[in-house]
Each structure stands twice: as structure tokens, then as C-alpha cells.
Design an enzyme around this catalytic site. Structure first.
Site, PDB file in Angstrom:
ATOM      1  N   ASP A 183     -14.784   6.537  -3.301  1.00 32.28           N
ATOM      2  CA  ASP A 183     -14.281   5.193  -3.072  1.00 32.28           C
ATOM      3  C   ASP A 183     -14.841   4.394  -4.239  1.00 32.28           C
ATOM      4  OD1 ASP A 183     -14.130   2.448  -2.430  1.00 32.28           O
ATOM      5  OD2 ASP A 183     -13.852   2.966  -0.340  1.00 32.28           O
ATOM      6  N   HIS A 184     -14.001   4.100  -5.219  1.00 31.54           N
ATOM      7  CA  HIS A 184     -14.569   3.602  -6.477  1.00 31.54           C
ATOM      8  C   HIS A 184     -15.272   2.249  -6.304  1.00 31.54           C
ATOM      9  CE1 HIS A 184     -10.826   1.268  -6.872  1.00 31.54           C
ATOM     10  NE2 HIS A 184     -11.432   0.558  -7.814  1.00 31.54           N
ATOM     11  N   HIS A 246     -12.001   0.482   0.711  1.00 32.91           N
ATOM     12  CA  HIS A 246     -12.882  -0.367  -0.090  1.00 32.91           C
ATOM     13  C   HIS A 246     -13.546  -1.476   0.732  1.00 32.91           C
ATOM     14  CE1 HIS A 246     -10.926   1.792  -3.180  1.00 32.91           C
ATOM     15  NE2 HIS A 246      -9.876   1.022  -3.325  1.00 32.91           N
TER      16      HIS A 246
HETATM   17  C1  BG6 Z   1      -7.066   0.947  -5.627  1.00 33.57           C
HETATM   18  C2  BG6 Z   1      -5.790   0.500  -4.963  1.00 33.57           C
HETATM   19  O1  BG6 Z   1      -7.778   1.794  -4.782  1.00 33.57           O
HETATM   20  O2  BG6 Z   1      -7.850  -0.181  -5.935  1.00 33.57           O
HETATM   21  C3  BG6 Z   1      -5.027  -0.446  -5.861  1.00 33.57           C
HETATM   22  O3  BG6 Z   1      -4.987   1.645  -4.668  1.00 33.57           O
HETATM   23  C4  BG6 Z   1      -5.915  -1.597  -6.275  1.00 33.57           C
HETATM   24  O4  BG6 Z   1      -3.862  -0.931  -5.222  1.00 33.57           O
HETATM   25  C5  BG6 Z   1      -7.233  -1.083  -6.833  1.00 33.57           C
HETATM   26  O5  BG6 Z   1      -5.232  -2.332  -7.258  1.00 33.57           O
HETATM   27  C6  BG6 Z   1      -8.196  -2.225  -7.090  1.00 33.57           C
HETATM   28  O6  BG6 Z   1      -9.285  -1.754  -7.801  1.00 33.57           O
HETATM   29  P1  BG6 Z   1     -10.107  -2.693  -8.791  1.00 33.57           P
HETATM   30  O7  BG6 Z   1     -11.253  -1.849  -9.233  1.00 33.57           O
HETATM   31  O8  BG6 Z   1      -9.157  -3.049  -9.888  1.00 33.57           O
HETATM   32  O9  BG6 Z   1     -10.510  -3.872  -7.980  1.00 33.57           O
END
Ligand code: BG6
Length: 496
Positions: A183-184, A246
Site C-alpha cells: 500500500d504505497h 490507503h
Molecule cells: C492509487 C489509486 O492507489 O493511488 C489512484 O489507484 C490514485 O487512483 C493514487 O490516483 C494516488 O496516489 P498518490 O501517491 O498520487 O497520492
């Protein structure tokens, strides 16, 4: 420390690899963080040889890397990139994969450790996982064998039932210790700072409870629309795409009890406790807790942009939500009665994510004659992106003859304090996998409890026969319904 290994990327020719994974690896290499004995093997359907793959990687890095590509360094780095093309369901490809791995390991003196990264559509997970196992590429977990680890990207399922199936397939072929569900958001510097801030300071934790906190707001606003991802997004929507993973993870970090040790399972147990205490949203209280909406056409950053239904690949009568606002409660002692307001959407006025803790107001006794005007409450705002930092709103006296109170902000910004750029989430997370540290990854129970909670909402939507969804103009902060959701509690969304 990260161990010597080969990183095998399934979907090595795809978008995630080009935008995130290869740039992450390049930056780690440049910063001297990677193990000395390290190689990459991309695996995908596109026909390319090693040299063409290196060109592909180079272009991705030039476009997306945090640090510019250094041509002198590239020569050396490029050598560690390899490519194999083939179809994931073809057992012969796995025979070739095993051969290539043995060659690479001999050339780079890598002791057989392998990380398999599944950067592929979810429908292919089962095939890849079973084929890896069948080809004898999954080592047992013991000190004497080299390690085999697998990284799985979201989405893991689209509801509880399908998530259980994916997890069951993973568990049949890998040990839970070998599985890293990424989960980045958990790799973002500011998200990791939540624990440092809460537990590294004396002044927050004593107030971190329902006695002193009025409510919490979590906002993840995106400026972009659906872009080229309608194929996935139109059948997902904001609840599945952002909340299930997230945002619920952010919530667990804000709400968890102090762990007694920085250990992957202890921290994940504590996060899990929060998911276990989420009050289910029911059909009866639904309208006071959930608002969904979709962006319509609008004027956004100097141009006219189409509404969601007019985006390429989106069904013309789609009711997929691109925005969701929620009110939720955590039913434990610490948080009894404290509402958490959450909102996330695409095509908002700007990219801005923050978590704001709003404390209770002091009694309105001292600073105005009628004792009726409450002071602006203290707010601790953790800004996740893009302007990473932390600010605290406090009351001070306005200079002058009268005793007038004025709210000011104490502000810390990563950029100005530390100067250098923080590493990207994927950099940190890849290193953690190589080091065998699963703290920042989702355990099976977390994925499934989150889905169980989200399923309550999905079920209410599924049972409603309406094909209508509120709209907000692209470039605005969401629908009026979302304002009502919070204003009916006499509170307001924060201006970001
Ligand atoms: C991803 C979603 O997991 O996270 C995307 O699938 C979203 O829809 C993205 O845009 C947002 O990530 P960050 O790091 O740009 O906030």
C-alpha cells in the site's frame, strides 16, 4: 539491511514499472542504498531484448525519476537490467525464468534470493502465483534456503469474498511471511512520520483521545481526473480505490494504541485493533454517514474539462463515484464518540492531502463579554502531500491595546527544514522487502477487515435501484451533500 537479490517484475513492461518501480530502483542505486549484488529481471508479454528493455527503463527514469539521470552512472547501472518476454500462463516461460535467474545470479554473485513483484492486473495474480510454485521457484521459509518473497499490488479483490480468494491463492503457494501486500501510502515519508510525531513527543499523546479531541478530518484530494485508467477505475470507484486501502491505513496510524516495540507484527496487530473497532455503517444510518458523487464538466486549471462520463473508456451512464465523503466512528475507549470525517475525490481544485486533528475549544469565558463566542480551536494538521509538513494552530493575543485573540500557525515544512527531497514511497518499500521488514505492508487480516467494513457500503449502493449520483463540477471541492454531511454536526470541512 537489504539483502542481495534479484527483483523479478511481472508486468516489467507496464506503466507502474516505468513510472514508479524502475525510477525507484535507480534512485536507490544512486543513493547507494541497494545491496551491492542486485539485478532486475522484467517479465512481460511485449517482445524486447535486454538492450531494448534498458532503453525502455532509461526513458521512464528520464521522465519520472526524482533525481536526474546521470549518463555516466547509467552505463554501470543499466547492466543490472534484464528482460524476458512471454505469456504468464505458459509453463515454458517459467522454465526460462528459472534459467535466466540462475545465469543472472552467477554473473552478479547473488545467492539465490528472489523478490517477485506482481505489477499486473488482478485477474492474473492466480496464474502467476501458481505457476511460480509449480516451477519450483518458491523456496521454503528457513534460515538455510535463499528467500523467495512476493509483492502484490492493489487491488486485492473488489469485495471481501474476492479478496479472500486472492489471499487463499497466495497462502496456498507462499507463507504469510513471504507475502508483501503493498500500500504505497504507508511508504510515504509523511505517513511514517505519524508514528514519530505521536510517540516521539511528550505533548501530543496525553491529549490524543476523546476527552480532548473534537474530531478528525482526513482529506485526500487529487487534481487529476480518471486519465487513461477508466478500464480499471470505472468498475472500482473512489471507495474501493482509495478508502479500502490507503485511507483506512492512514486512519489506523492516527488511531492505534502505542506499540511496545517497533516490530512488524506488533505494529500490525495494533493497526488491526482499529479496523476491528470500526463501527459498521448500516442501511439505517447510511444517509448520515456516506455521500458519493461524480465529477461533471468544469473549468479546471485554465481549461474546460469533460465530465467523468465523457472520459475515454467510461460508460455513458456510469454511476461510479469519483468522490466520497464519510463519517465514521471507532468504538473503543480512546475514540468513543469522536467522529472521523473522510473525503477523497478526483478533479478537486488541487492536489492536497492532510490529516487534521481538531481539539476541543476552550470554554468561552475569558475573551468576550457575552461568553458566547468560542475561540478557534487548536488544530494539528499533518500535511501528507504535496507541501509535506505539520502545523499547529494556536491562539495568541493580537498586538494592541485591547485583549483580542487571534489564531496563528506554527509551521514545520520538510522541504525548508531538511532541504533535500524525501525518497519516494516505492523506494522505501522495495528496500523493506529486500530487508524482510513487513511493518509497512498489509497483512491478510487487514485487507479482509477493511473489505468487510467497505462491503457494508457497497451493499447499500448495490441494493439501491437509482441510477442517479450527485455531481460536482470538475475543479470544485465536491457536492453540497458532502457539506451537509459535516455541517449538520455543526462542523466544517477545512479549507485546503
Ligand atoms: C492509487 C489509486 O492507489 O493511488 C489512484 O489507484 C490514485 O487512483 C493514487 O490516483 C494516488 O496516489 P498518490 O501517491 O498520487 O497520492
Amino acid at each position: 539491511a537489504p539483502q542481495p537479490c534479484t527483483l523479478v517484475i511481472f508486468g516489467g513492461g507496464g506503466d507502474l514499472t516505468r513510472r514508479k518501480l524502475l525510477p525507484a530502483i535507480y534512485n536507490q542505486a544512486l543513493d547507494g542504498e541497494l545491496p551491492a549484488n542486485f539485478a532486475v529481471l522484467g517479465l512481460a508479454i511485449e517482445a524486447m531484448d535486454d538492450n531494448q528493455y534498458r532503453d525502455f527503463a532509461r526513458k521512464g527514469i528520464e521522465e519520472f525519476s526524482r533525481q536526474p539521470l546521470d549518463p555516466a552512472y547509467w552505463k554501470d547501472f543499466g547492466r543490472c537490467l534484464h528482460y524476458l518476454h512471454g505469456s504468464f500462463d505458459n509453463p515454458d516461460v517459467y522454465v526460462q525464468l528459472a534459467q535466466r535467474l540462475t545465469e543472472i545470479e552467477a554473473n552478479f554473485s547473488i545467492p539465490g534470493n528472489r523478490v517477485f513483484y506482481l505489477a499486473i492486473p488482478p485477474a492474473l495474480i492466480e496464474t502467476c502465483v501458481c505457476q511460480l510454485k509449480a516451477a519450483g521457484l518458491v523456496m521454503p521459509v528457513d534460515e538455510h534456503s535463499p528467500f523467495s518473497r512476493i509483492i502484490v499490488e492493489k487491488p486485492i479483490g473488489r469485495d471481501l469474498e474476492s479478496a479472500r480468494k486472492v489471499n487463499a491463492t497466495l497462502s496456498k503457494n507462499f507463507h504469510e511471511q513471504q507475502i508483501y501486500r503493498i500500500d504505497h501510502y504507508l511508504g510515504k515519508e509523511t505517513v511514517q512520520n505519524i508514528l514519530a510525531m505521536r510517540f516521539g513527543n511528550a505533548i501530543f499523546e496525553p491529549l490524543w483521545n476523546s476527552k480532548h479531541i473534537d474530531h478528525v478530518q482526513i482529506t485526500v484530494a487529487e487534481q487529476e481526473g480518471v486519465g487513461t485508467r477508466a478500464g480499471y477505475y470505472d468498475s472500482a470507484g473512489a471507495l474501493r480505490d482509495m478508502i479500502q486501502n490507503h485511507i483506512l491505513q492512514l486512519l489506523t496510524l492516527i488511531a492505534m494504541e502505542p506499540p511496545w516495540i517497533m516490530n512488524a507484527d506488533v505494529i500490525r496487530d495494533h493497526r488491526q485493533d482499529i479496523l476491528n473497532c470500526l463501527r459498521p455503517i448500516t442501511p439505517e444510518n447510511f444517509d448520515h454517514h456516506v455521500v458519493r458523487a461524480q465529477y461533471g464538466p468544469g473549468f479546471h486549471h485554465g481549461e474546460d474539462v469533460p465530465g467523468y462520463r465523457r472520459e475515454a473508456g467510461v460508460a455513458q451512464d456510469s454511476i461510479t463515484e469519483t468522490y466520497i465523503a464519510l463519517k465514521l466512528f471507532i468504538d473503543n475507549w480512546r475514540w468513543a464518540g469522536v467522529p472521523f470525517y473522510i473525503r477523497t475525490g478526483k478533479r478537486m481544485p488541487k492536489r492536497a492531502s492532510e490529516i487534521a486533528i481538531q481539539f476541543k475549544s476552550v470554554p468561552p469565558i475569558l475573551f468576550n463579554a457575552n461568553h458566547d463566542q468560542p475561540l478557534e480551536p487548536n488544530v494539528l494538521a499533518l500535511s501528507i502531500q504535496p507541501n509535506e509538513g505539520l502545523s499547529l494552530r494556536i491562539a495568541t493575543k493580537l498586538p494592541g491595546a485591547k485583549l483580542k485573540i487571534f489564531p496563528v500557525k506554527m509551521d514545520f515544512r520538510y522541504g525548508s527544514t531538511f532541504g533535500e527531497q524525501s525518497p519516494e514511497a516505492y523506494e522505501r518499500l522495495l528496500l523493506d522487502v529486500m530487508a524482510g521488514d513487513a511493518t509497512l505492508f498489509m497483512r491478510r487480516d487487514a485487507v479482509e477487515s477493511s473489505w468487510a467494513w467497505v462491503d457494508n457500503i457497497l451493499n447499500v449502493w448495490a441494493s439501491s435501484r437509482t441510477r442517479w449520483i450527485p455531481e460536482y463540477a470538475a475543479g470544485t471541492w465536491g457536492p453540497l451533500e458532502a457539506d451537509r454531511l459535516i455541517e449538520s454536526d455543526n462542523r466544517k470541512w477545512r479549507m485546503l
